[in-house]
Design a protein around this motif. Structure first.
Motif, PDB file in Angstrom:
ATOM      1  N   VAL A 319       0.884  -1.255   0.087  1.00 40.38           N
ATOM      2  CA  VAL A 319      -0.024   0.123   0.009  1.00 40.38           C
ATOM      3  C   VAL A 319       0.814   1.385   0.060  1.00 40.38           C
ATOM      4  N   VAL A 320       1.913   1.398   0.793  1.00 39.98           N
ATOM      5  CA  VAL A 320       2.872   2.724   1.012  1.00 39.98           C
ATOM      6  C   VAL A 320       3.357   2.808  -0.352  1.00 39.98           C
ATOM      7  N   SER A 321       3.993   1.754  -0.897  1.00 47.13           N
ATOM      8  CA  SER A 321       4.841   1.853  -1.988  1.00 47.13           C
ATOM      9  C   SER A 321       3.881   2.262  -3.427  1.00 47.13           C
ATOM     10  N   CYS A 322       2.677   1.766  -3.254  1.00 44.44           N
ATOM     11  CA  CYS A 322       1.897   2.009  -4.492  1.00 44.44           C
ATOM     12  C   CYS A 322       1.421   3.612  -4.127  1.00 44.44           C
ATOM     13  N   SER A 323       1.279   4.065  -2.975  1.00 43.50           N
ATOM     14  CA  SER A 323       0.782   5.454  -2.774  1.00 43.50           C
ATOM     15  C   SER A 323       1.894   6.467  -3.324  1.00 43.50           C
ATOM     16  N   VAL A 324       3.315   5.950  -3.171  1.00 41.33           N
ATOM     17  CA  VAL A 324       4.369   6.925  -3.634  1.00 41.33           C
ATOM     18  C   VAL A 324       4.992   6.778  -5.146  1.00 41.33           C
ATOM     19  N   TYR A 325       4.628   5.506  -5.741  1.00 43.26           N
ATOM     20  CA  TYR A 325       4.967   5.015  -7.039  1.00 43.26           C
ATOM     21  C   TYR A 325       4.093   4.895  -7.957  1.00 43.26           C
ATOM     22  N   GLY A 326       2.892   4.520  -7.467  1.00 45.89           N
ATOM     23  CA  GLY A 326       1.634   4.235  -8.372  1.00 45.89           C
ATOM     24  C   GLY A 326       1.559   2.894  -9.014  1.00 45.89           C
ATOM     25  N   VAL A 327       2.763   2.283  -8.867  1.00 44.42           N
ATOM     26  CA  VAL A 327       2.950   0.627  -9.334  1.00 44.42           C
ATOM     27  C   VAL A 327       3.569   0.126  -8.460  1.00 44.42           C
ATOM     28  N   ARG A 328       3.575  -1.191  -8.580  1.00 47.13           N
ATOM     29  CA  ARG A 328       4.343  -2.274  -7.862  1.00 47.13           C
ATOM     30  C   ARG A 328       5.360  -3.025  -8.717  1.00 47.13           C
ATOM     31  N   ASP A 329       6.326  -2.089  -8.979  1.00 45.71           N
ATOM     32  CA  ASP A 329       7.572  -2.359  -9.958  1.00 45.71           C
ATOM     33  C   ASP A 329       8.699  -1.959  -9.227  1.00 45.71           C
ATOM     34  N   PRO A 330       9.782  -2.854  -8.917  1.00 47.68           N
ATOM     35  CA  PRO A 330      11.102  -2.544  -8.262  1.00 47.68           C
ATOM     36  C   PRO A 330      12.057  -1.888  -9.051  1.00 47.68           C
ATOM     37  N   VAL A 331      11.789  -1.724 -10.428  1.00 50.69           N
ATOM     38  CA  VAL A 331      12.585  -1.118 -11.392  1.00 50.69           C
ATOM     39  C   VAL A 331      12.258   0.665 -11.057  1.00 50.69           C
TER      40      VAL A 331
END
Length: 592
Positions: A319-331
Motif C-alpha cells: 500500500v505505501v509503495s503504491c501510494s508513492v510510486y503508483g505501481v508495484r515495480d522494483p525497477v
C-alpha cells in the motif's frame, strides 16, 4: 537606196481572245492561292510565337516564386534556430560543451548545458539548395543516472579496448512506470570522449538529493519469499551502475530492523531502503522516527528523521509503495531512489493509556482489524486464499462494535499551538478544548483513519481517495451499523472509480486527531478463542496486557486495549517517490 516596208496592224480572231481571258483568270487564281498560303503561314508563325512568350513568362514567375520560397524557408530556419537558442538560454546559463557524435548511422551536432543534452542531425545541402526544418532531440540531465565510456573488447578481455564513445543511462516514463533507457554517442576520439565523460560525471555529481551510500534492509520472508531475488536481479544492478554503495542487512525476525536502527551510525548513510511488504515498511518508519527522537533527546514529541526511506515493493499489497510510486515495480522504485525523488509524507502516532504504541500511516478498527486477525491465524495458506478466507468469514460473522468516537476536524486545529499541547488535547479532549471536538456514540461496523490515500492494485484510487500524502490531515471513514448486503455494496465500490462513500451509513471527515473508546464488555479476542481457529499459536506483533481488540495498523496486527488516541503529524517522514492520484490495477478480488 532605201526601201521601207509598211505593216498593217493584225486583227485578233475569236480564238485568241478566248485564250487571253483564260490566262488572265488563271493568273488571278494563282495570286489568290498564294495570298491564302501567305496568310496561313503568317498565322502559324504567330501561333508558335505566343506559347514561346507564355513559357518565358511562366519561367520568370517560377523563378520569382522559388526565390520567395527560399527566403521564407530561410526565415523559418532562422526562427527555429532563434527558438532553440532562446529555449537553451532559458534552461541553462551557458553552453558547457559542443561536439559531433554519431547517433545511429547519422552525425549529429550535440550541445551540452548544465541542465540538458540536445542533438540535431547534420545533413549536407541539396543540389537545388533546398533546406528543411530538422527536429532536435532533448535529454534532461535530471533523468540521467549513469554515464560510461564505450569500448570495443574482445572475448575474455576485462579491461582496455578501443574507445567507441559515451553511453548515457537514463529513465523514460511509460505512464507511471520508470524504465531504463540508453543513449549512445559514438566518437572514436579518446580525448574527445573522455572530455565529455568527465564533464557529464561532474554535472551529474552536482545534482542534489541523489544518494551515494544506502543502508538496505531485506525481509527474506516477505510474501512468497521473493525479496532477495527481486533485489538481486532488479535493484542491485541499477545501484551498481549508478555508483551507489550499499550496506545490506537481511532481517531474521520481527523487530530486527528496529534493533539495528537503534545501534547503527546513521551519519554514514544518505538514505535507508526497505525491501519487503507493508509490515517491513511500517517497522522501519517507526524505527526512523524513534531514532530521530533519541538523537534529539525528545522522547515526548515526534522528530522528523534526517534520512529518507526508499521502498522496494516485495509484499502482497504494498500500500505505501503504491501510494508513492503508483505501481508495484522494483525497477520504478529503484530509479526513484537513484534519481533522488523525495516526497514528504504525513504520519500518525497511536497512543493507549498515555503510552506510545507506534507510528504509522493508517489504522482500521472493526471489520479491517477482525479480517486481519483471522488471516494471521491461517498463515499456512497462500496469501490470496488467506485474504479471501478471512474476508468471507468476517462477513459471515459481521457484527458492529459499540464505540464512543471523538475527532478534531482539521480545519479547526490551530497551527500556533505546540505539538505537546496538541497531543494533550488528542489524549484528553476535555482539557480546555472540548468545544473543538466532535463526539458520537454509535454501533460501528468499521472505523478507518488514514493519513495517506492507501493505493493498491486491489483499490486503484485508494481506501482514502479524499486525502493526499502531505496535506497535514487524515481521512476518518466511519461505517455505522447496516445490513450485510449494504455493507458488501460499500466494499465493492472501492474497486470502482468512485461512489464508495455514497451511502447513508458511511461518514467521512477530515481530521487532525481521533479518539476511539470501545464500550463492549467482552472483547473480540475472547469470543474468538471459543472458535476452532482459537487454538492457533500465532500472536500479534504488539500485544498489551489488556489486549482485546484487534487493529490493522499498516497491514500489521496490533492488539490494543480499550481507548486509542491517534494524532496526525504533518510531513513527519520523507520517502523516495512522488505524489500519485491512482495506482495501476492489475489484480481483482472475486470473493465478493
Amino acid at each position: 537606196m532605201s526601201v521601207s516596208i509598211a505593216t498593217r496592224p493584225r486583227k485578233h480572231t475569236g480564238g485568241d481572245q478566248l485564250t487571253a481571258r483564260l490566262s488572265a483568270r488563271l493568273f488571278i487564281r494563282e495570286e489568290q492561292r498564294l495570298f491564302v498560303l501567305f496568310v496561313c503561314v503568317v498565322n502559324m508563325s504567330e501561333a508558335e510565337e505566343q506559347p514561346r512568350g507564355d513559357s518565358k513568362q511562366k519561367k520568370k514567375k517560377e523563378k520569382r516564386s522559388e526565390k520567395k520560397k527560399k527566403k521564407e524557408e530561410e526565415g523559418k530556419g532562422d526562427q527555429v534556430e532563434q527558438q532553440q537558442v532562446g529555449e537553451e538560454e532559458q534552461h541553462s546559463e551557458h553552453v558547457v560543451l559542443r561536439g559531433i557524435f554519431k547517433l545511429g548511422k547519422k552525425s549529429h551536432d550535440v550541445l551540452l548545458t548544465r541542465t540538458r543534452l540536445t542533438w540535431t542531425p547534420i545533413l549536407p545541402e541539396t543540389p537545388t539548395g533546398e533546406t528543411c526544418v530538422l527536429k532536435s532531440g532533448v535529454l534532461l540531465l535530471q533523468d540521467v543516472f549513469a554515464v560510461k565510456v564505450k569500448r570495443r573488447r574482445g572475448a575474455g578481455q576485462q579491461s582496455g579496448g578501443a574507445v567507441l564513445g559515451v553511453a548515457l543511462f537514463c529513465c523514460r516514463r511509460r505512464g507511471r512506470r520508470l524504465e531504463e533507457d540508453t543513449l549512445h554517442l559514438h566518437n572514436a576520439s579518446a580525448e574527445h570522449t573522455h572530455t565529455w565523460y568527465n564533464t557529464l560525471k561532474e554535472l551529474l555529481s552536482g545534482l542534489s538529493g541523489r544518494p551515494k551510500y544506502l543502508k538496505v534492509f531485506i525481509n527474506p520472508c516477505s510474501h512468497k519469499k521473493e525479496a532477495v531475488p527481486i533485489y538481486r536481479e532488479h535493484v542491485a544492478p541499477l545501484f551498481k551502475m549508478a555508483d551507489v554503495r550499499t550496506d545490506i542487512t537481511v532481517t531474521e525476525r520481527k523487530g530486527h530492523a528496529l534493533l539495528v536502527m537503534k545501534e547503527c551510525k546513521l551519519d554514514e548513510y544518505d538514505g535507508v531502503v526497505c525491501v519487503g511488504g507493508d509490515g517491513s515498511v511500517a517497522e522501519l518508519c517507526h524505527a526512523l522516527v524513534l531514532r530521530a527522537q533519541l538523537d534529539a533527546e525528545s522522547p515526548e514529541n515526534p522528530v522528523k528523521p534526517v534520512l529518507p526511506l526508499g521502498i522496494i515493493p516485495a509484499g502482497s499489497t504494498d500500500v505505501v509503495s503504491c501510494s508513492v510510486y503508483g505501481v508495484r515495480d522494483p525497477v520504478t522504485a529503484a530509479l526513484h531512489i537513484i534519481l533522488g525523488h523525495l516526497q514528504d509524507v504525513d504520519m500518525c502516532s497511536f497512543w493507549s493509556h498515555g503510552q506510545l504504541v507506534r507510528f504509522g500511516f493508517s489504522a482500521m478498527f472493526g471489520f479491517g482489524g477482525q479480517s486481519l486477525a483471522r488471516a494471521e491465524k491461517k498463515r499456512w495458506m497462500p496469501s490470496s486464499q488467506r485474504r479471501e478466507y478471512a474476508l468471507m468469514k468476517t462477513l459471515a460473522r459481521l457484527r458492529p462494535e459499540d464505540c464512543l468516537l471523538s475527532f478534531l476536524p482539521a480545519e479547526k486545529s490551530t497551527g500556533d499551538q505546540s505539538e505537546h499541547h496538541d497531543m494533550d488535547q488528542a489524549i484528553n479532549p476535555e482539557s480546555g478544548a472540548e468545544e473543538c471536538w466532535t463526539t458520537n456514540r454509535d454501533l460501528y461496523l468499521s472505523i478507518s483513519i488514514m493519513s495517506i490515500p492507501c493505493l493498491s492494485p486491489h483499490v486503484p484510487r485508494g481506501l482514502a481517495p479524499n486525502t493526499s500524502l502531505a496535506n497535514g490531515s487524515a481521512a476518518l471513514i466511519a461505517v455505522i451499523n447496516a445490513s450485510r448486503s449494504e455493507f458488501i455494496k460499500h466494499l465493492k465500490r472501492y474497486s470502482s472509480s468512485s461512489g464508495q462513500f455514497n451511502f447513508s451509513f458511511v461518514e467521512t471527515h477530515t481530521v487532525s486527531a481521533v479518539r476511539i473508546q470501545p464500550h463492549s464488555v467482552t472483547g473480540w479476542v475472547e469470543e474468538e478463542e471459543s472458535e476452532e481457529e482459537g487454538n492457533s499459536k500465532t500472536t500479534p506483533i504488539i500485544q498489551l496486557e489488556e489486549a482485546t481488540f484487534p487493529w490493522n495498523v499498516d497491514g500489521e496486527l496490533v492488539e490494543i486495549a480499550n481507548e486509542v488516541f491517534i494524532r496526525v503529524h504533518p510531513r513527519l517522514i520523507t520517502l523516495y517517490g512522488e505524489e500519485v492520484d491512482e495506482a495501476d490495477s492489475t489484480v481483482s478480488c472475486s470473493c465478493i
